[in-house]
Design an enzyme around this catalytic site. Structure first.
Site, mmCIF file in Angstrom:
data_model
loop_
_atom_site.group_PDB
_atom_site.id
_atom_site.type_symbol
_atom_site.label_atom_id
_atom_site.label_comp_id
_atom_site.label_asym_id
_atom_site.label_seq_id
_atom_site.Cartn_x
_atom_site.Cartn_y
_atom_site.Cartn_z
ATOM 1 N N HIS A 132 0.837 -1.189 0.000
ATOM 2 C CA HIS A 132 0.000 0.000 0.000
ATOM 3 C C HIS A 132 0.880 1.249 0.000
ATOM 4 O O HIS A 132 1.985 1.237 0.560
ATOM 5 C CB HIS A 132 -0.894 0.038 1.251
ATOM 6 C CG HIS A 132 -1.638 -1.228 1.494
ATOM 7 N ND1 HIS A 132 -2.645 -1.669 0.676
ATOM 8 C CD2 HIS A 132 -1.514 -2.163 2.486
ATOM 9 C CE1 HIS A 132 -3.116 -2.819 1.154
ATOM 10 N NE2 HIS A 132 -2.452 -3.141 2.238
ATOM 11 N N GLU B 149 -1.154 -0.222 8.613
ATOM 12 C CA GLU B 149 -2.101 -1.075 9.328
ATOM 13 C C GLU B 149 -1.394 -1.888 10.400
ATOM 14 O O GLU B 149 -0.159 -1.955 10.444
ATOM 15 C CB GLU B 149 -2.805 -2.003 8.338
ATOM 16 C CG GLU B 149 -1.850 -2.910 7.576
ATOM 17 C CD GLU B 149 -2.488 -3.535 6.345
ATOM 18 O OE1 GLU B 149 -3.500 -4.243 6.485
ATOM 19 O OE2 GLU B 149 -1.962 -3.323 5.226
ATOM 20 N N HIS C 73 3.446 -7.680 1.812
ATOM 21 C CA HIS C 73 2.879 -8.592 2.806
ATOM 22 C C HIS C 73 1.800 -9.479 2.196
ATOM 23 O O HIS C 73 1.273 -9.203 1.118
ATOM 24 C CB HIS C 73 2.282 -7.797 3.974
ATOM 25 C CG HIS C 73 1.196 -6.845 3.562
ATOM 26 N ND1 HIS C 73 1.467 -5.592 3.053
ATOM 27 C CD2 HIS C 73 -0.150 -6.948 3.577
ATOM 28 C CE1 HIS C 73 0.334 -4.958 2.775
ATOM 29 N NE2 HIS C 73 -0.669 -5.775 3.081
ATOM 30 N N ARG D 146 -1.631 -5.074 -5.912
ATOM 31 C CA ARG D 146 -1.351 -6.507 -5.891
ATOM 32 C C ARG D 146 -0.149 -6.831 -6.780
ATOM 33 O O ARG D 146 -0.108 -6.419 -7.942
ATOM 34 C CB ARG D 146 -2.575 -7.305 -6.340
ATOM 35 C CG ARG D 146 -3.653 -7.450 -5.283
ATOM 36 C CD ARG D 146 -4.744 -8.414 -5.724
ATOM 37 N NE ARG D 146 -5.511 -7.880 -6.841
ATOM 38 C CZ ARG D 146 -6.599 -7.130 -6.712
ATOM 39 N NH1 ARG D 146 -7.032 -6.808 -5.496
ATOM 40 N NH2 ARG D 146 -7.234 -6.702 -7.777
#
Length: 265
Positions: free
Chosen positions: A60, A78, A136, A156
């Site tokens: 991200h 996150e 990740h 992605r």
């Protein structure tokens, strides 16, 4: 206290049946439960994730990168807190060793990126802060709580042959191609502070030790991890998430363990 509404999201990698506390629709493959952020606190989003298969390898952008790409004002950092894990379950966070962006792209195209990543064994109570840019993936047999900046910009790199779009050019602009710093990993019961970043902080605290965050004031999200909790006399259970306008002004009781998230900046 305001309990947040839940939204059940179907995913191909989800599970056929959620824990009973969620009261989810049956015979639907649910992968995520989203807790609808209140109007007073739109910067943070809490999710519960349930993975029966590996999720895509992704990254991200940061705030600055998202803005430079014309994708809004907010990137996505996150934190994952593992709520359940099958024997041998793993998550991928960072690379085993530093790789070049070109090598990462080539590995994403042929699928070997899976072998370049560091797959961390996990068990209930493990926590991983994942700053923007960290490459990740969640492994199969893992359930977790995710606290994140409230945006869903995902690039992605690899998706195990699923027919979904990849975003290699964008991912190369944001991906950190290095090992994951151990300082971002923590564990409930050993570490109260799980995240203290520029965007949010997240702690785990027993309800009978809520005084440990007595200096906190203002808006916060309360997420029960285990046991029983009450907020101003209202029961709050596992599978729920609530918003309080001023964490310093509420009375918290019970015999449970809470995750408390608060925005910063």
């Amino acid at each position: 206290m305001q309990k947040l509404e839940r939204k059940f999201v179907e995913k191909v990698w989800g599970v056929d049946r959620l824990p009973p506390v969620f009261g989810a629709p049956q015979d639907v493959r649910i992968g995520e439960v989203w807790y609808d952020p209140p109007a007073e606190l739109q910067s943070l989003l809490v999710k519960a994730l349930f993975a029966s298969e590996r999720l895509s390898v992704q990254a991200h952008p940061s705030d600055d990168q998202a803005q430079a790409m014309g994708l809004g004002r907010s990137g996505k950092s996150e934190c994952w807190v593992i709520t359940a894990a099958e024997d041998g379950a793993t998550i991928a966070v960072g690379f085993r060793e530093r790789v070049s962006p070109e090598a990462m792209r080539s590995a994403a195209l042929d699928g070997s990126i899976v072998d370049l990543l560091e797959w961390h064994p996990v068990e209930r109570g493990d926590a991983f802060y994942i700053p923007a840019g960290t490459v990740h993936a969640i492994g199969g047999g893992v359930c977790l709580i995710e606290v994140q900046q409230n945006t869903d910009i995902t690039f992605r790199l690899y998706d195990y042959g699923r027919p979904r779009e990849l975003h290699l050019d964008a991912a190369m602009q944001v991906a950190i191609t290095e090992p994951y710093p151990s300082r971002y990993r923590s564990r409930l019961g050993e570490d109260k502070q799980l995240v203290d970043s520029e965007h949010f902080r997240l702690v785990s605290v027993a309800t009978n030790e809520i005084g440990a965050i007595a200096e906190w004031i203002g808006k916060a999200l309360l997420i029960p991890f285990e046991g029983r909790a009450s907020v101003d006399g209202v029961e709050l259970g596992v599978g729920e998430c609530s918003f309080v306008d001023d964490i310093a002004a509420v009375e918290i009781g019970g015999d449970g363990l809470l995750l408390v998230a608060q925005p910063k900046g």
